[in-house]
Design a protein around this motif. Structure first.
Motif, PDB file in Angstrom:
ATOM      1  N   ALA A 184       8.230   0.462  -7.320  1.00  0.00           N
ATOM      2  CA  ALA A 184       7.136   1.387  -7.640  1.00  0.00           C
ATOM      3  C   ALA A 184       5.753   0.744  -7.571  1.00  0.00           C
ATOM      4  CB  ALA A 184       7.379   2.011  -9.001  1.00  0.00           C
ATOM      5  N   PRO A 185       5.556  -0.458  -8.061  1.00  0.00           N
ATOM      6  CA  PRO A 185       4.194  -1.019  -7.977  1.00  0.00           C
ATOM      7  C   PRO A 185       3.710  -1.114  -6.545  1.00  0.00           C
ATOM      8  CG  PRO A 185       5.585  -2.458  -9.275  1.00  0.00           C
ATOM      9  CD  PRO A 185       6.455  -1.380  -8.742  1.00  0.00           C
ATOM     10  N   VAL A 186       4.645  -1.455  -5.615  1.00  0.00           N
ATOM     11  CA  VAL A 186       4.216  -1.621  -4.234  1.00  0.00           C
ATOM     12  C   VAL A 186       3.977  -0.264  -3.593  1.00  0.00           C
ATOM     13  CG1 VAL A 186       4.822  -2.670  -2.060  1.00  0.00           C
ATOM     14  CG2 VAL A 186       5.625  -3.666  -4.164  1.00  0.00           C
ATOM     15  N   LEU A 187       4.949   0.621  -3.762  1.00  0.00           N
ATOM     16  CA  LEU A 187       4.908   1.884  -3.045  1.00  0.00           C
ATOM     17  C   LEU A 187       3.717   2.726  -3.475  1.00  0.00           C
ATOM     18  CD1 LEU A 187       6.704   3.259  -0.973  1.00  0.00           C
ATOM     19  CD2 LEU A 187       7.835   4.417  -2.813  1.00  0.00           C
ATOM     20  N   LEU A 188       3.446   2.705  -4.777  1.00  0.00           N
ATOM     21  CA  LEU A 188       2.453   3.632  -5.278  1.00  0.00           C
ATOM     22  C   LEU A 188       1.042   3.050  -5.231  1.00  0.00           C
ATOM     23  CD1 LEU A 188       4.451   4.991  -8.310  1.00  0.00           C
ATOM     24  CD2 LEU A 188       4.203   5.974  -6.069  1.00  0.00           C
ATOM     25  N   HIS A 189       0.912   1.720  -5.141  1.00  0.00           N
ATOM     26  CA  HIS A 189      -0.440   1.174  -5.250  1.00  0.00           C
ATOM     27  C   HIS A 189      -0.868   0.366  -4.053  1.00  0.00           C
ATOM     28  CE1 HIS A 189      -0.515   2.527  -9.328  1.00  0.00           C
ATOM     29  NE2 HIS A 189       0.616   1.941  -9.573  1.00  0.00           N
ATOM     30  N   ASP A 190      -0.003   0.151  -3.092  1.00  0.00           N
ATOM     31  CA  ASP A 190      -0.356  -0.748  -2.006  1.00  0.00           C
ATOM     32  C   ASP A 190      -1.392  -0.106  -1.084  1.00  0.00           C
ATOM     33  OD1 ASP A 190       0.250  -2.036   0.823  1.00  0.00           O
ATOM     34  OD2 ASP A 190       0.945  -3.381  -0.750  1.00  0.00           O
ATOM     35  N   PRO A 191      -2.484  -0.798  -0.784  1.00  0.00           N
ATOM     36  CA  PRO A 191      -3.524  -0.190   0.059  1.00  0.00           C
ATOM     37  C   PRO A 191      -3.104   0.027   1.506  1.00  0.00           C
ATOM     38  CG  PRO A 191      -4.133  -2.436  -0.571  1.00  0.00           C
ATOM     39  CD  PRO A 191      -2.916  -2.094  -1.334  1.00  0.00           C
ATOM     40  N   THR A 192      -2.182  -0.823   2.031  1.00  0.00           N
ATOM     41  CA  THR A 192      -1.776  -0.640   3.423  1.00  0.00           C
ATOM     42  C   THR A 192      -1.078   0.689   3.605  1.00  0.00           C
ATOM     43  OG1 THR A 192      -1.210  -2.971   3.244  1.00  0.00           O
ATOM     44  CG2 THR A 192      -0.770  -1.882   5.338  1.00  0.00           C
ATOM     45  N   ILE A 193      -0.181   0.956   2.675  1.00  0.00           N
ATOM     46  CA  ILE A 193       0.560   2.211   2.781  1.00  0.00           C
ATOM     47  C   ILE A 193      -0.411   3.370   2.687  1.00  0.00           C
ATOM     48  CG2 ILE A 193       2.310   3.611   1.703  1.00  0.00           C
ATOM     49  CD1 ILE A 193       3.814   1.196   0.946  1.00  0.00           C
ATOM     50  N   LYS A 194      -1.369   3.228   1.799  1.00  0.00           N
ATOM     51  CA  LYS A 194      -2.305   4.341   1.646  1.00  0.00           C
ATOM     52  C   LYS A 194      -3.116   4.533   2.911  1.00  0.00           C
ATOM     53  CE  LYS A 194      -2.905   4.547  -3.260  1.00  0.00           C
ATOM     54  NZ  LYS A 194      -3.661   4.077  -4.384  1.00  0.00           N
ATOM     55  N   ARG A 195      -3.501   3.427   3.570  1.00  0.00           N
ATOM     56  CA  ARG A 195      -4.322   3.603   4.748  1.00  0.00           C
ATOM     57  C   ARG A 195      -3.549   4.263   5.864  1.00  0.00           C
ATOM     58  NH1 ARG A 195      -8.595  -0.555   6.087  1.00  0.00           N
ATOM     59  NH2 ARG A 195      -8.843   0.844   7.854  1.00  0.00           N
ATOM     60  N   ARG A 196      -2.237   4.048   5.882  1.00  0.00           N
ATOM     61  CA  ARG A 196      -1.466   4.630   6.985  1.00  0.00           C
ATOM     62  C   ARG A 196      -0.974   6.027   6.697  1.00  0.00           C
ATOM     63  NH1 ARG A 196       2.027   1.443  10.951  1.00  0.00           N
ATOM     64  NH2 ARG A 196       1.641   3.470  11.896  1.00  0.00           N
ATOM     65  N   ALA A 197      -1.053   6.455   5.454  1.00  0.00           N
ATOM     66  CA  ALA A 197      -0.461   7.759   5.146  1.00  0.00           C
ATOM     67  C   ALA A 197      -1.450   8.779   4.615  1.00  0.00           C
ATOM     68  CB  ALA A 197       0.675   7.596   4.148  1.00  0.00           C
TER      69      ALA A 197
END
Lengths: 359, 112, 610
Positions: A184-197
């Motif tokens: 959860a910490p990675v999935l919900l807060h990671d900036p890379t994922i946010k930039r791609r989605a």
């Protein structure tokens, strides 16, 4: 501007199942898309007419691997309505348990694939390691990791006694702990994922309703519809609220599914603790006659089965409408306007289960 | 990326999570695992119920020649025959069946 | 289905527009092939997903064109493409055209979902069962056993009556070949089918339906045993006039003179015969038929010879015409008609069949203190019912195996036997080992009476003018038609098969009744009442067999578990041994309701498919 036609699929590392999307590109932007399916068509609707109606459960289970229990459940609900069989309460709670187990498995598999599609391999591996815990629970309670094969017309075939329920509870808590600490910490807060989605694959609320999108695809756009609210199996007793996000992009759909995993764990623990005692299987008398429609909620959305029986051993017609079938038209709206590198993430965000679609 | 670090650091110094199947670290399946079936030739009375019920037509019961043919590679391991047999002649093997290089058939002869 | 409207093809667009205005969402469309028409059902979801679906049903002919709704609902284009390609339905104006490549390739065969190839719905059928095939009368055994298990005793009796007229008698004396063939016999616990038949007769009643229209023909039946009475029952129900001629003072044949009343109470036998008489059958007792031709001249169009096998076979020993040596059938007949028989204390019965056991147990009840049965082979080869042998031994009958009489001679006004020991040699024609006398092993016994019970044969007078077979003096009759060598004369029962059982006589008599009806111009169909009752159409679930109430034997082989047998077979409560001597009260007391229902529930219903 000259247009190039590039095929996305049918074989692609990101896709779990083959779907062919003909993308028309101008430079790097997608301007048109044509979906072509038919690579996994097995003629199941025809095969159903040739089998005895009690054996069809095993055929329907194998339409799709990750949502297999819910296919069997929908078939059993429809057949039970046609033959007038009443399922005992304990069986209904057990069906809720295994449905939620399927759903957890499916969402975890999808989350891993999403991380993989973005290139985040280590997160993919950790999510699938958590998925192994769920598969162990499935093997312990149902006998097999993926195809549970416990739902039959009239109830369920296997029981979960008190010791096994305690063991399952322990494992669910360990699973939840792993989610909280590593994933959860990675999935919900990671900036890379946010930039791609974030902001990719926008689907507004009106478009979602008009195109008939179902499941997390529509719940990510603010449409609060979940068939579990109708109260089939034991959902009325267990109590249920759908998980909704309003942003309408791929990240919203990811959040919906991630929050649903937590909700599923809670539902599983609740179903096991609320289970009454009693029998789990009832004899089926009579033959299916008449017409009915059965609806349930798969991990990807709403599943509709239309039955028609004529009083003999075989069903006259079984029509299956799977959720991905209803979600594919949303690709026609989501994909034009995005860049080519976003196509995998957007296609994956509707959770395409093509084996279900093509039956 | 920085949030993955604690996990990566921990995994660097612990055992691999994968098992070296089929050589080492194999976990036995849980009890109740559905596997291949075996027929007990003393208990079978050739009624043919298992063949009628099988969804995959993996069992053939021949009454004149008193034999049963079982196709393990058509079988879908649903265990319906185990539950249907009234004489209790079918049992399940609770071990994982490894892949095979050729399709085999099993023939059981039932004494009178 | 609810919330459904059936509309014409032309109203489709307006109906869908109405739903669009209500903000309904599109679900799917199902197409069904009805043979000459197509039926297409559109499923829409209302605004709230918890509400049930709304359906629009359209029926079109196979060549008609349907308008597409994809202008209003784009997502309908996918399903319309599928219907168009898989069913060859013409739909015009689809917004997204996949050029016939939706779920198909160029090489796919046409019309994947059209019927009728190879749609062949199987109507529910019933499988042939081993118990039913073993019954000579063809009773629908699983059905009546399970009806008792469900508590429906009257319907169960009606099912038995479909196949034979005397459940009361057969529930007490039948040797039950069905039980040996029961699939549960492999686990040593066959269903107690005969006890349940008796229970059904004792606890329910059956009303005979009205007979068919009178045909004006008359049939004469010689002999009122089980074969004669069965044929009379069916012929009377088919509308013929039947008269039975019986040479003994009372009707019943071997059932009266051969089976003692502690196995078959006289009241039951009289009730069953009364039931046949109530159908309009006339029974003339004390009337011996001398010639069949006079019967045919007297106005009977057909004659059935069912005289049975009452003639005792001689033992073949020297001195057997001594007055104290009795034939067992004469002995049992005298007891049945109430004549005084003085046996004395020491009685020897020679033979090993049911007649011998019956004679021995009757002798005990008449007061003899020492009753011995002499049988020339061993217990394993005894043809009598094993339960009967058990009961005889319990009551105190001694059985001497491997012994046979060699000579009978008078001694001080009484009688003595010289017996000889036997040993078993090579098997003979009946596949049992032939007994051979051991030289020099003779021994003498003083007895008061000897009863010979080694076998019976039919006795057919010369004047009947019908062909007699070479072995055992039986009448020669065609298997299917029961016709003898003379026209108009038929034969059934022990007279044709040799000494057999009641149920086999019933079986041959049913065939003879059909044959006589055809001969008299009828259709040859036995009147069978159809029984409509709500009964299960599938077997027990496997979980019901695992419940705590049932005794379960579990065996573990190679780590996997298999479960074998269910509950044990019900034991018939019987008269305690102290109360038996001196009286002819019925020994078997009958099951209680709980025992019968539990036993009926044990049946696996092998005739149902799943």
């Amino acid at each position: 501007m000259a247009r190039t036609v590039i095929p996305f699929g049918p074989q692609h590392p990101v896709l779990p199942e083959p779907i062919h999307l003909k993308l028309e590109l101008e430079d790097e932007k997608v301007v048109g898309v044509t979906p072509i399916i038919g690579y996994v068509h097995r003629g199941i609707e025809k095969a159903v007419e040739l089998n005895d109606f009690r054996q069809n459960v095993f055929l329907c289970e194998r339409i799709c691997g990750i949502c297999s229990f819910i296919h069997a459940l929908t078939y059993c609900e429809g057949a039970e309505a046609l033959t007038g069989v009443e399922v005992p309460p304990r069986a209904r709670f057990l069906r809720v348990f295994w449905s939620e187990l399927s759903r957890t498995h499916s969402h975890l598999l999808w989350l891993g694939l999403l991380a993989d599609s973005m290139g985040f391999e280590s997160l993919f591996m950790q999510i699938w390691r958590a998925r192994e815990m769920i598969l162990d629970i499935s093997e312990m309670t149902a006998g097999h990791r993926i195809i549970q094969s416990t739902c039959v017309i009239g109830g369920v075939r296997r029981d979960i006694d008190k010791e096994m329920a305690k063991e399952v509870d322990k494992r669910l808590l360990a699973f939840k702990e792993m989610l909280d600490s590593t994933i959860a910490p990675v999935l919900l807060h990671d900036p890379t994922i946010k930039r791609r989605a974030v902001g990719k694959g926008m689907l507004s609320k009106e478009q979602a309703e008009l195109l008939g999108a179902v499941g997390p695809t529509s719940r990510g756009s603010g449409v609060a519809i979940d068939i579990r609210q109708t109260g089939y199996a034991a959902y009325k007793e267990v109590g249920f609220e759908p998980v909704v996000e309003t942003a309408g992009d791929s990240y919203a759909r990811t959040l919906v599914r991630a929050r649903e995993v937590y909700q599923c764990v809670e539902l599983m623990r609740k179903a096991l603790s609320m289970m009454p005692d009693g029998e789990i299987l009832v004899r089926v008398d009579g033959y299916p006659e008449g017409e009915t429609v059965a609806r349930t909620e798969q991990p990807r959305g709403e599943l509709i089965y239309y039955f028609r029986g004529n009083g003999t051993n075989n069903l006259e017609r079984l029509k299956i409408r799977t959720p991905t079938f209803a979600n594919i038209p949303t690709l026609l709206v989501m994909l034009p306007g995005c860049e080519m590198a976003d196509v995998p993430v957007i296609t994956l965000s509707i959770d395409p289960c093509i084996a279900c679609t093509e039956r | 990326m920085p949030r993955m670090f604690p996990t990566i650091w921990k995994n660097l110094f612990s055992r691999p999570a994968t098992r070296r199947y089929p050589f080492k670290d194999i976990r036995e399946p849980f009890p109740g695992y559905r596997g291949k079936i075996y027929f007990d030739t003393n208990k079978c009375d050739l009624c043919g119920d298992c063949a009628r019920v099988c969804p995959a037509e993996a069992i053939e019961v021949d009454l004149e020649n008193r034999q049963i043919k079982y196709y393990p590679f058509r079988c879908i391991y649903c265990a319906t025959c185990v539950q249907t047999c009234l004489q209790g002649a079918i049992t399940e093997d609770e071990h994982y069946s490894p892949p095979n290089v050729e399709k085999i058939e099993e023939l059981y002869k039932i004494e009178a | 289905m609810e919330n459904e409207i059936l509309i014409e093809k032309a109203d489709l667009i307006s109906a869908v527009e109405k739903l669009l205005a209500e903000k309904a969402r599109f679900g799917t469309a199902s197409c069904v092939d009805l043979g000459d028409k197509f039926e297409i059902i559109y499923h829409f979801e209302p605004q709230e997903s918890v509400e049930p679906l709304k359906h629009i049903r359209v029926v079109i002919d196979k060549e008609e064109t349907l308008a597409s709704i994809s202008s209003m609902y784009l997502c309908a284009a996918l399903i319309e493409n599928e219907i168009q390609e898989h069913f060859n339905v013409q739909i015009s104006g689809i917004a997204l055209d996949f050029q016939k490549r939706f779920l198909r390739s160029k090489e796919s065969p046409e019309s994947a979902l059209l019927k009728p190839i190879p749609y062949a719905p199987k109507p529910p059928a019933r499988l042939p069962v081993r118990c039913g095939e073993a019954c000579p009368a063809g009773i629908d055994i699983p059905r009546y056993v399970r009806l008792i298990g469900e508590g429906k005793f009257a319907e169960s009796l009606a099912v038995i009556k479909q196949a034979l007229p005397f459940p009361g008698i057969l529930g007490r004396v039948c040797f039950a070949p069905c039980e040996d063939n029961c699939r549960q016999a492999k686990q040593e616990e066959p269903i107690a089918i005969r006890m349940l038949k008796r229970f059904a007769y004792d606890h329910a009643s059956y009303e005979e339906k009205a007979t068919a229209k009178q045909s004006g023909k008359r049939v004469a039946i010689v002999g009122s045993g089980p074969a004669g009475l069965t044929a009379a029952y069916y012929l009377a129900k088919m509308g013929h006039g039947v008269t039975i001629f019986e040479s003994l003072p009372q009707a019943g044949g071997m059932m009266r003179v051969g089976i003692p009343s502690y196995r078959l109470p006289r009241k039951i036998l009289d009730d069953e015969i009364e039931m046949v008489k109530n159908l309009g059958v006339e029974i003339k007792t004390n009337t011996r038929v001398e010639s069949l031709d006079t019967l045919l001249k007297d106005g009977y169009q057909a004659v059935l010879v069912a005289t049975g096998a009452h003639q005792g076979i001689k033992m073949g020993v020297e001195g057997e015409d001594h007055p104290k040596v009795m034939e067992c059938i004469d002995f049992l007949g005298d007891v049945a008609f109430g004549k005084m028989v003085k046996l004395g204390d020491a009685v020897v019965v020679v033979g090993g069949g049911n007649a011998a056991i019956d004679s021995a147990r009757t002798a005990l009840r008449l007061g003899s203190k020492e009753v011995t049965i002499l049988y020339r082979r061993t217990r394993a080869e005894m043809p009598a019912n094993p339960e009967e042998v058990e009961e005889a031994i319990k009551e105190g009958v001694k059985i001497e195996f491997l012994a046979a009489p060699k000579k009978v001679f008078s001694k001080n006004g009484a009688i003595a036997l010289e017996n000889i020991r036997m040993k078993l040699g090579a098997p003979d024609a009946s596949r049992r080992r032939r007994p051979e006398p051991i030289e020099g092993s003779e021994f003498k016994v003083d007895v008061d009476s000897v009863i010979a019970a080694i076998g019976q044969a039919p006795e057919v007078p010369e004047q009947f003018n019908i062909e007699i077979g070479r072995f055992g003096n039986v009448i020669v009759a065609e298997g299917d038609t029961s016709a003898t060598s003379q026209e108009g004369i038929f034969a059934a029962g022990d007279a044709v098969t040799g000494p057999a059982s009641v149920v086999e006589a019933v079986g041959t008599a049913k065939k003879a009744a059909i044959s006589i009806d055809i001969y008299l111009g009828g259709r040859g169909v036995l009147p069978v009442e159809e029984i409509k009752v709500k009964e299960p159409t599938s077997r027990h679930t496997f979980l019901e067999r695992w419940q705590e109430k049932r005794e379960v034997e579990v065996s573990i082989v190679d780590g996997s578990v298999s479960v074998s047998v269910e509950k044990k077979r019900t034991e018939m409560p019987s008269l305690p041994l102290e109360e038996r001597p001196g009286g002819f009260d019925e020994v078997e007391l009958g099951l209680t309701e709980e025992m019968a229902i539990a036993e009926g529930q044990r049946c696996w219903r092998c005739d149902l498919e799943q």
